[in-house]
Design an enzyme around this catalytic site. Structure first.
Site, PDB file in Angstrom:
ATOM      1  N   LYS A  22       0.420 -32.853   4.701  1.00  0.00           N
ATOM      2  CA  LYS A  22       0.384 -32.258   6.052  1.00  0.00           C
ATOM      3  C   LYS A  22       1.574 -32.742   6.870  1.00  0.00           C
ATOM      4  CE  LYS A  22      -2.342 -34.222   9.248  1.00  0.00           C
ATOM      5  NZ  LYS A  22      -1.692 -34.664  10.496  1.00  0.00           N
ATOM      6  N   ASN A  23       1.842 -34.050   6.819  1.00  0.00           N
ATOM      7  CA  ASN A  23       2.858 -34.620   7.706  1.00  0.00           C
ATOM      8  C   ASN A  23       4.282 -34.441   7.211  1.00  0.00           C
ATOM      9  OD1 ASN A  23       0.809 -35.266   9.409  1.00  0.00           O
ATOM     10  ND2 ASN A  23       0.706 -37.428   8.836  1.00  0.00           N
ATOM     11  N   ARG A  93       0.225 -32.268  17.037  1.00  0.00           N
ATOM     12  CA  ARG A  93       1.313 -33.234  17.252  1.00  0.00           C
ATOM     13  C   ARG A  93       2.601 -32.692  16.638  1.00  0.00           C
ATOM     14  NH1 ARG A  93       2.628 -37.343  20.563  1.00  0.00           N
ATOM     15  NH2 ARG A  93       4.247 -38.629  19.642  1.00  0.00           N
ATOM     16  N   CYS A 117      -4.044 -36.369  17.511  1.00  0.00           N
ATOM     17  CA  CYS A 117      -5.260 -37.180  17.602  1.00  0.00           C
ATOM     18  C   CYS A 117      -5.159 -38.196  18.740  1.00  0.00           C
ATOM     19  CB  CYS A 117      -5.498 -37.904  16.273  1.00  0.00           C
ATOM     20  SG  CYS A 117      -6.091 -36.787  14.996  1.00  0.00           S
ATOM     21  N   ARG A 122       0.874 -42.404  22.646  1.00  0.00           N
ATOM     22  CA  ARG A 122       1.789 -41.541  21.886  1.00  0.00           C
ATOM     23  C   ARG A 122       2.930 -41.033  22.749  1.00  0.00           C
ATOM     24  NH1 ARG A 122      -1.520 -38.310  17.360  1.00  0.00           N
ATOM     25  NH2 ARG A 122       0.315 -38.908  16.160  1.00  0.00           N
ATOM     26  N   PRO A 123       3.702 -41.920  23.362  1.00  0.00           N
ATOM     27  CA  PRO A 123       4.851 -41.510  24.182  1.00  0.00           C
ATOM     28  C   PRO A 123       5.939 -40.860  23.338  1.00  0.00           C
ATOM     29  CG  PRO A 123       4.876 -43.876  23.850  1.00  0.00           C
ATOM     30  CD  PRO A 123       3.592 -43.390  23.269  1.00  0.00           C
ATOM     31  N   ASP A 125       9.343 -41.409  24.206  1.00  0.00           N
ATOM     32  CA  ASP A 125      10.606 -41.996  24.701  1.00  0.00           C
ATOM     33  C   ASP A 125      11.656 -42.191  23.608  1.00  0.00           C
ATOM     34  OD1 ASP A 125       8.580 -43.938  23.888  1.00  0.00           O
ATOM     35  OD2 ASP A 125      10.067 -45.459  24.366  1.00  0.00           O
ATOM     36  N   ASP A 306      -2.825 -44.394   8.718  1.00  0.00           N
ATOM     37  CA  ASP A 306      -3.677 -43.223   8.468  1.00  0.00           C
ATOM     38  C   ASP A 306      -4.743 -43.488   7.417  1.00  0.00           C
ATOM     39  OD1 ASP A 306      -1.085 -40.684   8.925  1.00  0.00           O
ATOM     40  OD2 ASP A 306      -2.198 -41.948  10.321  1.00  0.00           O
ATOM     41  N   ILE A 328      -0.130 -50.225  14.686  1.00  0.00           N
ATOM     42  CA  ILE A 328       0.668 -49.038  15.036  1.00  0.00           C
ATOM     43  C   ILE A 328       0.144 -48.342  16.287  1.00  0.00           C
ATOM     44  CG2 ILE A 328       1.561 -46.837  14.194  1.00  0.00           C
ATOM     45  CD1 ILE A 328       2.559 -49.156  12.508  1.00  0.00           C
ATOM     46  N   ARG A 398      -8.414 -30.407  10.329  1.00  0.00           N
ATOM     47  CA  ARG A 398      -7.002 -30.413  10.729  1.00  0.00           C
ATOM     48  C   ARG A 398      -6.134 -30.979   9.599  1.00  0.00           C
ATOM     49  NH1 ARG A 398      -5.984 -32.832  16.603  1.00  0.00           N
ATOM     50  NH2 ARG A 398      -3.898 -32.478  15.782  1.00  0.00           N
TER      51      ARG A 398
HETATM   52  C1  EPZ Z   1       3.003 -39.458  12.697  1.00  0.00           C
HETATM   53  O1  EPZ Z   1       2.714 -39.531  14.083  1.00  0.00           O
HETATM   54  C2  EPZ Z   1       1.786 -38.813  12.031  1.00  0.00           C
HETATM   55  N1  EPZ Z   1       1.571 -37.482  12.597  1.00  0.00           N
HETATM   56  C3  EPZ Z   1       0.539 -39.667  12.247  1.00  0.00           C
HETATM   57  O2  EPZ Z   1      -0.490 -39.092  11.452  1.00  0.00           O
HETATM   58  C4  EPZ Z   1       0.802 -41.085  11.717  1.00  0.00           C
HETATM   59  O3  EPZ Z   1      -0.310 -41.891  12.025  1.00  0.00           O
HETATM   60  C5  EPZ Z   1       2.066 -41.658  12.363  1.00  0.00           C
HETATM   61  O4  EPZ Z   1       3.184 -40.781  12.132  1.00  0.00           O
HETATM   62  C6  EPZ Z   1       2.432 -43.032  11.797  1.00  0.00           C
HETATM   63  O5  EPZ Z   1       2.606 -42.936  10.416  1.00  0.00           O
HETATM   64  C7  EPZ Z   1       2.357 -36.462  12.164  1.00  0.00           C
HETATM   65  O6  EPZ Z   1       3.236 -36.648  11.343  1.00  0.00           O
HETATM   66  C8  EPZ Z   1       2.054 -35.108  12.730  1.00  0.00           C
HETATM   67  P1  EPZ Z   1       5.039 -42.529  15.319  1.00  0.00           P
HETATM   68  P2  EPZ Z   1       3.891 -39.942  15.118  1.00  0.00           P
HETATM   69  O7  EPZ Z   1       6.023 -41.865  16.182  1.00  0.00           O
HETATM   70  O8  EPZ Z   1       5.174 -39.412  14.641  1.00  0.00           O
HETATM   71  C9  EPZ Z   1       5.015 -45.287  19.133  1.00  0.00           C
HETATM   72  C10 EPZ Z   1      -2.596 -38.254  10.899  1.00  0.00           C
HETATM   73  O9  EPZ Z   1      -3.709 -38.791  10.840  1.00  0.00           O
HETATM   74  N2  EPZ Z   1       6.023 -44.372  19.658  1.00  0.00           N
HETATM   75  O10 EPZ Z   1       5.471 -43.175  14.052  1.00  0.00           O
HETATM   76  O11 EPZ Z   1       3.429 -39.553  16.475  1.00  0.00           O
HETATM   77  C11 EPZ Z   1       3.637 -44.640  19.089  1.00  0.00           C
HETATM   78  O12 EPZ Z   1       2.998 -44.736  20.350  1.00  0.00           O
HETATM   79  C12 EPZ Z   1      -1.673 -38.548  12.060  1.00  0.00           C
HETATM   80  O13 EPZ Z   1      -2.135 -37.446  10.034  1.00  0.00           O
HETATM   81  C13 EPZ Z   1       6.667 -44.693  20.845  1.00  0.00           C
HETATM   82  O14 EPZ Z   1       6.408 -45.720  21.460  1.00  0.00           O
HETATM   83  O15 EPZ Z   1       3.860 -41.520  14.960  1.00  0.00           O
HETATM   84  C14 EPZ Z   1       2.932 -45.436  18.034  1.00  0.00           C
HETATM   85  O16 EPZ Z   1       2.426 -46.620  18.600  1.00  0.00           O
HETATM   86  C15 EPZ Z   1      -2.319 -39.478  13.076  1.00  0.00           C
HETATM   87  N3  EPZ Z   1       7.593 -43.832  21.332  1.00  0.00           N
HETATM   88  C16 EPZ Z   1       4.054 -45.781  17.052  1.00  0.00           C
HETATM   89  O17 EPZ Z   1       5.283 -45.590  17.763  1.00  0.00           O
HETATM   90  C17 EPZ Z   1       7.928 -42.662  20.690  1.00  0.00           C
HETATM   91  O18 EPZ Z   1       8.802 -41.931  21.169  1.00  0.00           O
HETATM   92  C18 EPZ Z   1       4.077 -44.918  15.814  1.00  0.00           C
HETATM   93  O19 EPZ Z   1       4.233 -43.591  16.218  1.00  0.00           O
HETATM   94  C19 EPZ Z   1       7.257 -42.358  19.480  1.00  0.00           C
HETATM   95  C20 EPZ Z   1       6.306 -43.231  18.978  1.00  0.00           C
END
Ligand code: EPZ
Length: 426
Positions: A22-23, A93, A117, A122-123, A125, A306, A328, A398
């Protein structure tokens, strides 16, 4: 609201063929926008979030038709940037990848804040920092994210404070046709990032280093269409591996890349399950008696966040004490309260959940709070005495295709009360 009903006590036996990831499918569907040509994507997972991403492409002027059950032909020649449908974009997302794709394709983007989710703030920035470095003026409001390229996207050196999966992929999408070279330092290393890089390179891009923490992108003038197959879903695979470890039995997971499963396989072995692996399969055998362990979620190749909730279900009945530290997402332990309704003994302090193994769980009515939490509650129901009803099963759909029929085929006493989910473009 969809509901899944499970009667616990059955062991699981048989084989499971894993779908595409999916991702990886979500970014690759949107990345095809940058080519402006026809891309044939194989091994598409027919999960709701990916079907929504395909619908978004259609609503934005692209065409997308299934030419095989899991092969979609996407033509984005007539794609109209800035026309993303709010009602769909805010539900997944994955719509965040429209930002990078629209900036690369048309130099501007406007997007309703992405969904996803509810597991933390989930910022965005880190995404904004990448786009700004590449030459776009970004404006993030409560409702919308807007961006406009000042002159043209130009390669830049970008350092990520955190190896964000989404931001790493978005930076690659925006940089593949930028002028010059982009270097992303402290990049995320997940397998789906390698998949996106491989997709783009098949379209004529020049991306190197994906899978390491330093990714280099030499911008190219133009990309062409391609045919590309999505990698298998390591989280879907890990979920079924966890289910059989919990119930006892023996299940072979086919069509996977065992290397992607390393941390999950090792943790199952540490808990007392037997894990054998071949080139493209893994067999998990268990008597259902497991021992408590410690888990800390980390960016890949560490233990995946995950898979955290599924292991939480395992630890409820494991002998002794277990502990999960969720490093995370700051709000991904709420599911433990639902497990508590089934008799689990769990204490949560900030990002740490401590599990005191109990002799049995008792079926109850529980609620899926997010995608992986829903899967975890089903796993707990498979091991509980009596009937468990998991509401909010839409979350599960989903990210899992045929979740209930697959578990039933493996021997679970499970059913679903599900409104017919329309498969877009079937
Ligand atoms: C992806 O989310 C996946 N979703 C998530 O899977 C997965 O848990 C996550 O990566 C981590 O592996 C999709 O791919 C659609 P991140 P993503 O940016 O990209 C912080 C599932 O169950 N962060 O790696 O949103 C954030 O808050 C879903 O399939 C910032 O601070 O994850 C988090 O604490 C759930 N600023 C950490 O980084 C930003 O600009 C990891 O987030 C972006 C992220």
């Amino acid at each position: 609201m969809n509901k899944i009903t499970v009667k616990g006590g059955n062991r699981l036996y048989g084989t499971v063929q894993i779908s595409g990831m999916k991702n990886a499918a979500l970014p690759i569907v949107f990345a095809s926008i940058v080519t402006g040509e026809t891309c044939i994507i194989e091994n598409i997972p027919l999960v709701d979030d990916v079907l929504k991403s395909i619908e978004i492409i259609r609503e934005m002027g692209g065409s997308a038709e299934f030419i095989e059950p899991t092969t979609v032909k996407i033509d984005t020649k007539n794609f109209v940037a800035g026309s993303s449908p709010d009602d769909l974009a805010c539900k997944i997302r994955g719509s965040m990848y429209l930002l990078g794709a629209e900036l690369a394709r048309s130099g501007e983007t406007v997007l309703k804040q992405p969904g996803g989710c509810n597991i933390g703030k989930r910022p965005m920035d880190i995404h904004m920092k990448a786009f700004t470095a590449l030459g776009a003026d970004m404006d993030e409001g409560d409702d919308y994210i807007r961006g406009k390229v000042r002159d043209k996207l130009r390669g830049a050196n970008i350092y990520f404070d955190f190896p964000s999966v989404g931001a790493t992929i978005n930076a690659i999408i925006a940089a593949v046709t930028a002028e010059g070279t982009t270097v992303i330092e402290n990049a995320a290393r997940e397998p789906h990032i390698v998949d996106v890089a491989n997709f783009f390179n098949t379209c004529g891009a020049n991306v190197t280093g994906a899978g390491t923490n330093t990714i280099k992108i030499h911008g190219v003038e133009k990309l062409h269409g391609c045919t590309y197959a999505i990698i298998p879903d390591m989280i879907e695979a890990g979920t079924y591996m966890t289910a059989v470890a919990a119930t006892g039995g023996s299940v072979t997971i086919e069509g996977i890349i065992p290397k992607h499963m390393e941390s999950v396989s090792q943790k199952l072995i540490d808990m007392g399950a037997c894990v054998e692996e071949g080139d493209e399969w893994i067999t998990v055998t268990s008597d259902g008696h497991l021992r408590g362990i410690k888990i800390k979620t980390m960016p890949y190749p560490g233990f995946p966040t995950d898979m955290q909730q599924q292991f939480g279900a395992l630890l409820c009945l494991a002998e002794g004490e277990g502990e999960i530290y969720e490093s995370i997402f700051e709000d991904r332990l709420r599911y433990t309260a639902e497990l508590g309704k089934m008799g689990a003994q769990i204490t949560v302090s900030d990002r740490t959940a401590t599990f005191h193994g109990v002799k049995k769980l008792t079926g109850a009515s529980v609620r899926a709070l997010d995608l992986r939490a829903g899967a975890a509650l089903v796993i707990a129901g498979l091991c509980a005495e009596g009937k468990t009803e998991v509401s909010g099963a839409d979350y599960i759909y989903r990210g899992y295709y045929d979740f209930v029929p697959t578990l039933r085929r493996l021997g679970a006493d499970i059913s679903e009360d599900k409104y017919a989910t329309h498969i877009y473009g079937d």
